[in-house]
Design an enzyme around this catalytic site. Structure first.
Site, PDB file in Angstrom:
ATOM      1  N   ASP A 368       0.878  -1.165   0.000  1.00  0.00           N
ATOM      2  CA  ASP A 368       0.000   0.000   0.000  1.00  0.00           C
ATOM      3  C   ASP A 368       0.922   1.223   0.000  1.00  0.00           C
ATOM      4  OD1 ASP A 368      -2.334   1.636   0.432  1.00  0.00           O
ATOM      5  OD2 ASP A 368      -1.666   1.818   2.512  1.00  0.00           O
ATOM      6  N   LYS A 369       0.466   2.344  -0.542  1.00  0.00           N
ATOM      7  CA  LYS A 369       1.335   3.530  -0.583  1.00  0.00           C
ATOM      8  C   LYS A 369       1.270   4.337   0.704  1.00  0.00           C
ATOM      9  CE  LYS A 369       0.260   7.445  -2.599  1.00  0.00           C
ATOM     10  NZ  LYS A 369       0.560   8.499  -1.586  1.00  0.00           N
ATOM     11  N   LYS A 546      -8.939  -3.382  -4.397  1.00  0.00           N
ATOM     12  CA  LYS A 546      -7.575  -3.826  -4.113  1.00  0.00           C
ATOM     13  C   LYS A 546      -7.461  -5.348  -4.135  1.00  0.00           C
ATOM     14  CE  LYS A 546      -5.777   0.195  -1.628  1.00  0.00           C
ATOM     15  NZ  LYS A 546      -5.122   0.683  -0.403  1.00  0.00           N
ATOM     16  N   ASP A 569      -7.066  -1.905   3.898  1.00  0.00           N
ATOM     17  CA  ASP A 569      -6.431  -2.926   3.076  1.00  0.00           C
ATOM     18  C   ASP A 569      -6.888  -4.339   3.452  1.00  0.00           C
ATOM     19  OD1 ASP A 569      -4.752  -1.093   1.643  1.00  0.00           O
ATOM     20  OD2 ASP A 569      -3.552  -0.917   3.461  1.00  0.00           O
TER      21      ASP A 569
END
Length: 681
Positions: A368-369, A546, A569
């Site tokens: 994940d960023k 995602k 997430d």
């Protein structure tokens, strides 16, 4: 009611501590003491048994020591050693037969029973040779080997007790009137305030409400550097306070605390089934059956070749002893226990042992960023003057104004100024422009920090190639106005963690593809990907999409890990082959993650991969040694080199078997040395 819950929760934790002691290190400690006691008693009886044995007396010319009834004394002493020293093996035989899981105890019990019963028959009239001295020395060596093994297992099992010991038993409770009284930690409730003096451990999870200090959290999170704490910062129960006194408001008690959850996770990992352990257990069972069959064939074979009964029995007993799969039984559990302990001490919490084993096979890691590869906080990347004003002055007046705002962009501007060591100035007449920016007076001049949209609406948006390039790079650009005239622009971006570059570089050197998932626009995603050297990136991905992206990557035939914050997430963490929650802090119970990383450090994902590979290597080494040793030892014990004058006694067989077990235990503990490379982050 809060008091009751707090007290109850701590009681639960105390119960868990007792439970761990009873079923963890305490259980092994009790067994180790028992084996040691039986070993000492057996050893004390061994010299007279050896000296009374006819073969030994003949070899040492001690025939003068013979006396009436000496064989009955020899039988009596050997019986004590057989029943008392051999008791763990005899009861183990009964348990294994009852469970239909023949193992090492069956082999040992059969070996010592055959030797004892045959020797007893010789004492009472059967023609043959007595094996009493071999019997007692065999039991001595087996007890010593088991004692050493229990001590090795204890070293790893004590990890949970050591974690529990991190929690203090008392706390300094601050009453409403300011009075400080010492209370038992079990009496603390949520909302209580406690005083933590320099050098003391924090009694429970909470938030600093007064004072400043630094905390040593290395025993909990693996973070070696002291962590600065000021009002509003969270603290973890068990952390060691530095040189400042602080007041902490208790937020979690008992089983809710970080350490209590860590203890549960470590226990869960240590108790979870291992695919490699299943292989070892099946191999141990097969080896036991082979040993019993080969022992029987050895006995009948030598008798068929004309050797006396005592020779055949000695060979059969040696086969069963030297083939004992004790090393095989410990090959995997010791490594599992050691790696779990190492990972927990380094802030790498394994919830699913099978997933941890799969980590060595990883071919791609998706990050994940925001909050994982980046800090999730803006900072100023570039300052672009559009007039005669210099960069420092431009950033100073902008940050002074923005210091009055709580907006993330505003805080990013302030952060950029502080990183450059700039001093902020007083601000007056501050007011926010909803959705557009802010305006106020700094040093007698009207200063505004606004969005490009605000200037576009007014028709005064400056055209500049530098700002256009920054926008294409994915940066957020805001403009600074002085007395309604644009004097410069600031480019902000989510700060890339310094650790991210090192993590990505290490993963690529290990042959792992690195990818990124983000909901940000493609410009931002491309900038981060280019900065870090990622293999791929996926931009503008909504949270519910995602998991679909992870599935898409898996469809390429890749084994995939997802590294995220464990909140938005969650679906992706669940879909990935290995879900890794990073930066969980005190909220370690992330249900969708297989592995929880305590720190906000992407290098810990690399550490997990390195530790998984090192753990697997140790398992394979131990399994190869244990099975290879037994495969080579069986024919030697059966007497295939008898014609060459090489013959092993049961006692020598026991020495070799115990040595094999000790080698396996030492090799497992060497994982501590290898882990320094695996957890270098």
């Amino acid at each position: 009611m809060g008091h009751e819950k707090g007290h109850g929760s701590h009681e639960e934790m105390g119960h868990e501590k007792g439970h761990e002691k009873g079923h963890g290190a305490g259980h092994h400690e009790m067994m180790a003491r028992d084996f040691r006691k039986r070993f000492v008693v057996s050893m004390l009886l061994t010299p007279p048994v050896v000296l009374l044995s006819p073969l030994v007396r003949t070899l040492l010319h001690l025939e003068f020591m013979s006396f009436y009834g000496d064989m009955y004394v020899l039988f009596a002493l050997s019986t004590v050693v057989y029943l008392y020293g051999g008791y763990p093996f005899l009861t183990g035989l009964v348990d294994e037969v009852r469970k239909r899981q023949l193992g090492m105890m069956t082999l040992i019990a059969v070996a010592i029973s055959v030797a004892y019963l045959y020797s007893a028959a010789v004492v009472f009239g059967l023609e043959g040779t007595m094996f009493f001295w071999e019997l007692v020395t065999l039991i001595d060596i087996m007890l010593l080997g088991h004692w050493i093994e229990m001590r090795s297992v204890m070293g790893a099992s004590r990890a949970l007790e050591e974690l529990v010991k991190l929690m203090p038993t008392t706390a300094h409770l601050v009453r409403d009137g300011g009075e400080v009284v010492e209370v038992d930690v079990t009496e603390l409730e949520r909302g209580d305030r406690v005083l933590v003096k320099p050098g003391e451990r924090v009694p429970s999870d909470g938030v600093v409400v007064k004072g400043r200090t630094s905390m040593n959290e290395s025993m909990i999170t693996g973070e070696s550097r002291p962590v600065e704490k000021s009002p509003g910062d969270e603290v973890i129960g068990g952390a060691i306070n530095g040189d400042g006194s602080i007041e902490v408001e208790i937020r979690k008690v008992g089983s809710e605390t970080y350490l209590a959850q860590v203890i549960d996770l470590v226990r869960e990992a240590q108790e979870s089934r291992s695919r490699t352990q299943d292989i070892a257990n099946r191999a141990a069972f097969v080896l036991t059956v082979i040993a019993l069959v080969v022992g029987s064939v050895t006995l009948s074979g030598w008798l068929a070749l004309g050797q006396p009964l005592e020779f055949g029995i000695e060979r059969a007993v040696t086969v069963m002893v030297i083939t004992c799969p004790h090393a095989l039984g410990l090959a995997v559990p010791l490594v599992v226990s050691m790696s779990t302990t190492i990972s927990a001490k380094n802030g790498l919490l394994v919830r699913d042992r099978t997933a941890f084993e799969r980590a060595r096979e990883l071919q791609a890691i998706v990050f994940d960023k925001t909050g994982t590869l980046t800090e999730g906080q803006f900072s100023v990347m570039e300052v672009v003057p559009l007039s005669s004003i210099d960069s420092e002055e431009l950033l100073t007046i902008a940050a002074s104004l923005e210091s009055q705002s709580e907006h993330p962009i505003a805080q990013g501007v302030v952060r950029g100024a502080k990183e450059r060591g700039l001093e902020l100035r007083p601000v007056s007449d501050f007011r926010a422009i909803p959705g557009r920016g802010a305006v106020g007076r700094v040093g007698g001049r009207e200063v505004a920090v606004v969005s490009p949209g605000y200037l576009r609406e007014k028709g005064v948006l400056p055209e500049d190639d530098r700002t256009a390039a920054l926008v294409e790079k994915g940066h957020t650009v805001v403009y600074v106005l002085v007395d309604d005239s644009p004097v410069g622009a600031l480019a902000l971006a989510d700060v890339i963690r310094p650790e991210s570059r090192e993590a990505i570089a290490k993963l690529r050197s290990m042959g792992v593809r690195t990818m990124m998932l983000t909901g940000d626009n493609r410009y931002v995603a491309k900038w981060v990907a280019d900065e870090l050297g990622l293999d791929e990136y996926f931009a503008e991905v909504l949270p519910h999409e995602k998991s679909e992206k992870i599935r898409e990557i898996q469809s390429r035939g890749l084994t995939v890990a997802m590294v995220g914050d464990g909140v938005n997430d969650a679906p992706a963490l669940a879909q990935a082959d290995i879900g890794i929650a990073i930066g969980a802090g005190t909220d370690v119970a992330v249900e969708t993650a297989d592995i929880v990383l305590v720190r906000d450090d992407p290098r810990d994902a690399v550490a997990i991969l390195g530790l998984a590979r090192a753990t697997y290597r140790k398992m394979v080494q131990n399994l190869v040694w244990a099975t290879g040793y037994n495969a080579a030892a069986i024919p030697l014990a059966a007497g295939v080199l008898y014609s060459a004058g090489i013959l092993l006694s049961p006692a020598i067989g026991a020495v070799l078997m115990s040595l094999s077990t000790v080698i396996v235990a030492i090799n497992a503990r060497l994982l501590r040395v290898e882990k320094e490379g695996a957890t270098a982050a």
